[in-house]
Enzyme design. Structure first.
Site, PDB file in Angstrom:
ATOM      1  N   ASP A  69      41.577  33.544  37.628  1.00 43.39           N
ATOM      2  CA  ASP A  69      41.364  33.962  39.017  1.00 43.39           C
ATOM      3  C   ASP A  69      42.587  34.716  39.539  1.00 43.39           C
ATOM      4  O   ASP A  69      42.458  35.764  40.190  1.00 43.39           O
ATOM      5  CB  ASP A  69      41.086  32.720  39.867  1.00 43.39           C
ATOM      6  N   GLU A  83      36.193  34.028  34.712  1.00 48.27           N
ATOM      7  CA  GLU A  83      37.612  33.859  35.047  1.00 48.27           C
ATOM      8  C   GLU A  83      38.357  33.129  33.931  1.00 48.27           C
ATOM      9  O   GLU A  83      39.498  33.484  33.593  1.00 48.27           O
ATOM     10  CB  GLU A  83      37.742  33.094  36.363  1.00 48.27           C
TER      11      GLU A  83
END
Length: 236
Positions: free
Chosen positions: A56, A128
């Site tokens: 992320d 992610e």
């Protein structure tokens, strides 16, 4: 790691066009949901949440850097809005669905039976985590290359100015370009406990279902449904 799982991961690497992983275990971790790890604690003690956290941060950096360099006159507020639109759940999940990431994710039996392989939140988290795994196993440059290639269609929306609109707005504008149409969103079902529900919504135009999506809120599920409908209509 057994031979079948190794072959599956090698196939996944090929599907994504990734460089060979030096350590397949970290890719296996990126594609392991906590529900699977909880059911198989004796033989599989890791899952992807830490890699998701790292990925992320890398996504934010790569997309932020790209936008900063590509649009030197864009103010900070617009840069933030553009970045948020590109790295949000719906685009990440849509990219994963395109190359069938769900079939490579290890899920618990209950999560799998309830449609987890196509759940937007699980797919976006796995994307992610794969970014995080690629960064650790290879380099920032390889992670950057992967991100910019996979998200190129959504980065292009920034150039067109459509990033500031949500998918529901884009969908409404697309279907009503030739006149007024009746658009509604319908709740199909809810799954999970009250504190962690997943909602499934359909977008309906003149009585015809054109897309279905899921999300942790009804609004999020509507956005995903509109996004899926736009893809089906080849409007994205």
């Amino acid at each position: 790691m057994n031979t079948d799982r190794k072959k599956q991961l090698e196939k996944f690497i090929g599907v994504l066009g990734l460089p060979s992983f030096h350590n397949l275990l970290i890719l296996d971790q990126a594609l392991t949901h906590s529900s699977y790890a909880n059911e198989n604690k004796a033989k599989h003690g890791y899952y992807n949440e830490r890699l998701e956290f790292l990925g992320d941060a890398i996504l934010d950096l790569v997309v932020g850097e790209y936008l900063f360099l590509q649009y030197p006159h864009m103010p900070e507020g617009e840069l933030s809005k553009a970045r948020a639109s590109v790295v949000s759940e719906a685009p990440l999940a849509a990219v994963c669905a395109k190359f069938g990431m769900g079939e490579y994710i290890l899920l618990g039996k209950g999560e799998s039976a309830s449609g987890g392989r196509m759940r937007a939140s699980i797919l976006a988290d796995a994307f992610e985590a794969v970014v995080g795994a690629l960064y650790i196993d290879s380099s920032y440059q390889e992670a950057q290359k992967f991100i910019l290639h996979q998200l190129k269609d959504y980065l292009a929306l920034v150039a067109s100015g459509d990033y500031g609109k949500d998918y529901k707005t884009l969908f409404q504008e697309f279907v009503q370009r030739d006149g007024e149409q009746h658009i509604s969103y319908r709740l199909c079902r809810e799954e999970g406990p009250d504190h962690d529900k997943t909602f499934y919504m359909q977008v309906v135009v003149n009585g015809l279902v054109l897309g279905e999506g899921s999300g942790k809120s009804k609004k999020g599920a509507e956005q995903h449904a509109a996004h899926e409908a736009l893809k089906q209509l080849h409007a994205l």
